[in-house]
Design a protein around this motif. Sequence first.
Motif, PDB file in Angstrom:
ATOM      1  N   TRP A  48      -6.078   4.043  -1.998  1.00 29.18           N
ATOM      2  CA  TRP A  48      -5.414   3.023  -1.303  1.00 29.18           C
ATOM      3  C   TRP A  48      -6.765   3.902  -0.271  1.00 29.18           C
ATOM      4  O   TRP A  48      -7.135   4.461   0.325  1.00 29.18           O
ATOM      5  N   TYR A  80      -6.311  -3.310   3.291  1.00 27.94           N
ATOM      6  CA  TYR A  80      -6.082  -1.996   1.954  1.00 27.94           C
ATOM      7  C   TYR A  80      -6.539  -3.256   0.606  1.00 27.94           C
ATOM      8  O   TYR A  80      -5.579  -4.228   0.184  1.00 27.94           O
ATOM      9  N   ASN A 120       0.853  -1.078   0.414  1.00 31.74           N
ATOM     10  CA  ASN A 120      -0.089   0.117  -0.173  1.00 31.74           C
ATOM     11  C   ASN A 120       0.793   1.259  -0.119  1.00 31.74           C
ATOM     12  O   ASN A 120       0.047   1.616  -0.498  1.00 31.74           O
ATOM     13  N   ARG A 169      -5.805   6.207   1.189  1.00 31.67           N
ATOM     14  CA  ARG A 169      -5.371   5.594   2.434  1.00 31.67           C
ATOM     15  C   ARG A 169      -6.452   6.329   3.147  1.00 31.67           C
ATOM     16  O   ARG A 169      -5.810   6.181   4.812  1.00 31.67           O
ATOM     17  N   GLY A 192      -0.994  -4.338   6.229  1.00 28.49           N
ATOM     18  CA  GLY A 192      -1.157  -3.918   5.327  1.00 28.49           C
ATOM     19  C   GLY A 192       0.605  -4.210   4.954  1.00 28.49           C
ATOM     20  O   GLY A 192       1.437  -4.354   3.972  1.00 28.49           O
TER      21      GLY A 192
END
Length: 556
Positions: free
Chosen positions: A552, A536, A54, A459, A126
Amino acid sequence: MAIRKTVVHCFILWQLPLLLLLSCLRNTAYAAGGTWDLLMSNIGISAMHMQLLNDDRVVMYDRTDFGASNISLPNNGKCRNNNNDLALKVDCTAHSVEYDVSTNSVRPLMIQTNVWCSSGSATSDGSLVQTGGFNDGKLVIRVFKPCINGKRSTCDWQEMGNGLIQSRWYATNHMLPDGRQIIIGGRDAFNYEFHPKSASTNNVFSLPFLQQTNVPREENNLYPFVFLNVDGNLFIFANDRAVLLDYTKNTVVKTYPEIPGGDPRNYPSTGSAVLLPLNNLEAQTIQAEVLVCGGAPKGSYLKATGGDFVDALNTCGRISITDPNPQWTMETMPLARTMGDMVILPNGNVLIINGATSGAAGWGIARNPVLSPVIYRPDNLPESRFEVQNPSAIPRMYHSTAVLLRDGRVLVGGSNPNELYNFTGVLFPTELSLEAFSPSYLDSESANLRPQIISPVSRHKFKYGQRVNIRFSISRLLNKNSIKVTMVAPGFNTHSNTMNQRLLVLSNGVVKQVGKSVYQVSCLFPKSGKLAPPGYYLLFVVHQDIPSEGIWVRIF
């Protein structure tokens, strides 16, 4: 280097009849598209195993007993000292690298024990958890954590000796709804175990199905194809058949019919498989389909070891694993293929890439590389699902890899059918290069139709069942009825098996215009880990089959 170029030219000549055929046929199956780019001619190792993480870096490795690689460990006196190694007791070269997509560069990583023909998966936090291997690595668990906030030069593999109970070589891993990882099978390992372990799971659990599908002297059930079904059970395909396993009770709850033809699809016959996109996630009944393609006929491995290279299989079997009475539907690929890889693209199509048209997986026992990928469109009518793509100039034979990148390209590497690094005097030299295949949705003609995600930011964390507004822009007139939002779990790829790969089409509402060339769509994330194990994912907005660059997202 001159020798390697000459060999590549020979491969192109071998493929010339096929290329001429493609140019003459008017069948839509031969509407070639896509482009190739050579990213790096030498990354120092042969990329036998790959995982996108990620932080947009891809971790790759081959094996520690190949001898010295073409990339040195950092110049700080750090070398492998391993009396158990079968090639070099002291080795100051790397056998794993971290590829940075943004800078097109690699960083050497340190692996102590042998990771050859191992397995792995990106976990809920992750990290890449990798299990097993050969020789001194068969019981080892290794962890690589993405270096998001730390000093990158210090981010490296951490190894846990005896982390496994059973030796695992040619096993398959998959993430589970609760965030654990299951490790299934391997050579002479007719069972499964978990990581991490608890008091109740600190054991191996017998799976007789793996013994039943093991063919003496050939096996043909290694690296079994494993997919998490929407009911939380595991679909496991080995050799020519499959079962549905309730791993919580160690019980087979369904036995599927054998794939028609009875030919093996797993290593070393080595076909490939994919869980097709999951749709209608809010429906009471969600359909899940598996596609298994290619491989080699019965007996191909033994014949190939004697110099008889049997033609690979050109068939695919498709089955709805959620049906009460599931049956296989067979389809014919335009190109026969063994050792191919199947990559789910952001728009839900499947790329079939790499491999050979004859022989089997193993040291020097395949011939006739398949240079042209094929796109499979699962929603098309059966007669128009396959489309041959433009060829590469580099053969990708045994030990080749392919993974999806966040920008929609497919990273391709590896190929080493030799017992050591061998660049001269062999039919297929060890390949150290990296390429990118760009599907036609990345053509410049599609730029005005390509969405760009504005929010949420990459993220971001989301909970199961959470509704989120996704804002995106598009420069040309939008077709609101052709928007969908997809979520892809990047897989761990080795030996034609991409573990943990899955794509979900999120349930979405009406697309609204909220500014000049700016739009918003409200989406609902999957409701449980049975549909999407925690971790992720890459999220894409797709317009008229053209995906945005991904962002992500973390679901928990």
